[in-house]
Enzyme design. Structure first.
Site, mmCIF file in Angstrom:
data_model
loop_
_atom_site.group_PDB
_atom_site.id
_atom_site.type_symbol
_atom_site.label_atom_id
_atom_site.label_comp_id
_atom_site.label_asym_id
_atom_site.label_seq_id
_atom_site.Cartn_x
_atom_site.Cartn_y
_atom_site.Cartn_z
ATOM 1 N N LEU A 240 -31.930 -10.785 -20.250
ATOM 2 C CA LEU A 240 -31.888 -11.184 -18.841
ATOM 3 C C LEU A 240 -33.277 -11.194 -18.210
ATOM 4 C CD1 LEU A 240 -30.288 -11.953 -16.339
ATOM 5 C CD2 LEU A 240 -29.925 -9.513 -15.905
ATOM 6 N N HIS A 241 -33.638 -12.347 -17.651
ATOM 7 C CA HIS A 241 -34.918 -12.479 -16.973
ATOM 8 C C HIS A 241 -34.905 -13.664 -16.020
ATOM 9 C CE1 HIS A 241 -35.234 -15.352 -20.284
ATOM 10 N NE2 HIS A 241 -36.238 -15.942 -19.652
ATOM 11 N N PHE A 242 -35.713 -13.544 -14.989
ATOM 12 C CA PHE A 242 -36.034 -14.642 -14.078
ATOM 13 C C PHE A 242 -37.515 -14.960 -14.263
ATOM 14 C CE2 PHE A 242 -32.474 -12.427 -12.286
ATOM 15 C CZ PHE A 242 -31.686 -13.377 -11.669
#
Length: 438
Positions: A240-242
């Protein structure tokens, strides 16, 4: 005079340890890796800078408070430039060739001839939006701590603050971290990694999305945006990453006209307004307003959760300091698999993820860059979009998931039917990064 650069041809990776992870994937895990990574072996006993954000973003600040509003962006970009000075990036993206393409929307084209070469194969299926986390493949726990700018945590108070060295506390929850992307596509390109030690797969939930909105609110700059790519919509790592970066021109999607979708009164308690994009090559929804950041996060994350649970790839752009969200269900990878994308477009090797869909297009071949036009950008992005029929079908499901009910009788006034609301342009608070040629 145009600036010219031929970028060194290197693999497309987000961390300097990505290739090391591939080489040691078959080895047994060791107790302590000896290189200060973000894994359980090193992080819990480490100290990293800490940015503690305010619990509730303030209303627009007065002129006297403007310097405080600029603190986050100045800090992040200063630390990013420090990592550049240390030689942690694969190339100097600030010297790239970039131009605004003439036309109504002003698509932004960047030439980056080396970023895609020698790219490691994608390590997961592209036809499944949700896939389990796989610790054997590259993930952000394998990143070195020198690539981290700071922890990003809720300070619980009315003011934000920064601490240069703070112990990692993992007793209550895993830390959120902001790290550089070592193969940046723009000035200040970073990754927001929620709860890094929890090893979350690439899927949005309300908590992680609210964290991203807080980051945009702290930046308080129209030039600092966050983006999200789901699996199947050109995310390259299933952790999970932005992403986020700083670019001092409006994105074309921010200048596109929108049409308000009126909601039934009983579903307007959150204060969130919804519109759909008009006269833009990719069909999408625009969410804005809300009584609080949490209200906006709840509505948009509910829409994202429905999309990922139903295997619909999507991209998200967080704009206007977290006050406006663009949501794009897309189908480009599906069309590729079905042989429905023309060879001409495939030859460009452009993967239309959130930045490309928003109008900042990274081109790999000089000929494509020199011949770039609004028509060519439109042709590429039109292949990303769902059909009108499929979009309306997906929109209905999204509304149901988010607890929104479209009004049967829309009272459309002339100034609410279609609006042109570009991001406001003001002198940048810091020196511009990548040169943009008008």
């Amino acid at each position: 005079m145009e600036m010219k650069l031929t970028i060194k041809r290197v693999p497309t990776v987000v961390s300097n340890y990505q290739e090391d992870a591939a080489a040691t994937a078959g080895e047994r895990p060791r107790a302590g890796c000896g290189r200060d990574c973000l894994g359980d072996c090193c992080l819990p006993d480490s100290k990293l800078p800490l940015y503690a954000f305010k619990a509730s973003p303030k209303k627009p600040s007065s002129q006297e408070d403007a310097s405080n509003d600029e603190f986050f962006v100045n800090l992040l970009l200063g630390l990013w430039e420090d990592r550049m000075a240390r030689g942690l990036f694969r190339y100097d993206v600030t010297a790239c060739e970039t131009k605004v393409i003439p036309g109504n929307l002003g698509f932004v084209a960047q030439l980056n001839e080396g970023r895609h070469l020698k790219k490691r194969p994608t390590e997961f299926r592209v036809d499944r939006v949700l896939q389990p986390f796989d610790a054997a493949k590259f993930n952000f726990t394998k990143v070195g701590q020198e690539e981290v700018l700071f922890q990003f945590e809720n300070g619980g108070g009315d003011d934000s603050f920064f601490v240069e060295s703070s112990p990692i506390s993992v007793a209550d929850r895993a830390p959120n971290v902001v790290a550089i992307n070592v193969s940046p596509i723009e000035y200040g390109h970073v990754l927001l990694i929620p709860r890094v030690l929890d090893r979350l797969p690439q899927r949005i939930d309300q908590e992680s999305f609210l964290l991203a909105l807080h980051m945009a609110a702290e930046a308080a700059s129209p030039y600092f945006r966050l983006g999200y790519n789901s699996l199947g919509a050109f995310a390259t790592i299933n952790h999970l990453h932005f992403q986020a970066y700083y670019l001092t021109v409006p994105f074309p999607v921010e200048k596109a006209a929108t049409k308000r979708i009126f909601l039934a009164e009983g579903t307007m308690n959150s204060g969130v307004k919804v519109s759909k994009l008009m006269n833009y090559p990719v069909r999408g929804l625009v969410f804005e307003g809300g009584n609080s950041l949490s209200d906006l996060a709840n509505v948009v994350s509910s829409a994202c959760i429905w999309l990922q649970d139903n295997n619909v790839p999507y991209n998200v752009l967080i704009s206007d300091s977290g006050k406006k969200i663009f949501l794009f269900p897309q189908c480009y990878a599906e069309k590729q698999a079905l042989g429905e994308v023309s060879q001409e477009l495939l030859d460009t090797q452009v993967n239309p993820a959130v930045w490309e869909i928003s109008g900042h297009i990274v081109l790999k071949r000089r000929s494509d860059y020199e011949e770039a036009s609004e028509a060519s950008a439109w042709r590429l992005l039109a292949e990303v979009s769902l059909s009108e029929e499929r979009f309306e079908e997906v929109k209905a499901y999204i509304f149901d998931a988010a607890g929104l009910v479209q009004s049967d009788e829309e009272e459309v006034s002339e100034d609410e039917d279609a609006t042109y609301t570009p991001v406001s342009i003001a002198p940048p608070a810091v020196a511009e990064g990548c040169l943009v040629l008008q």
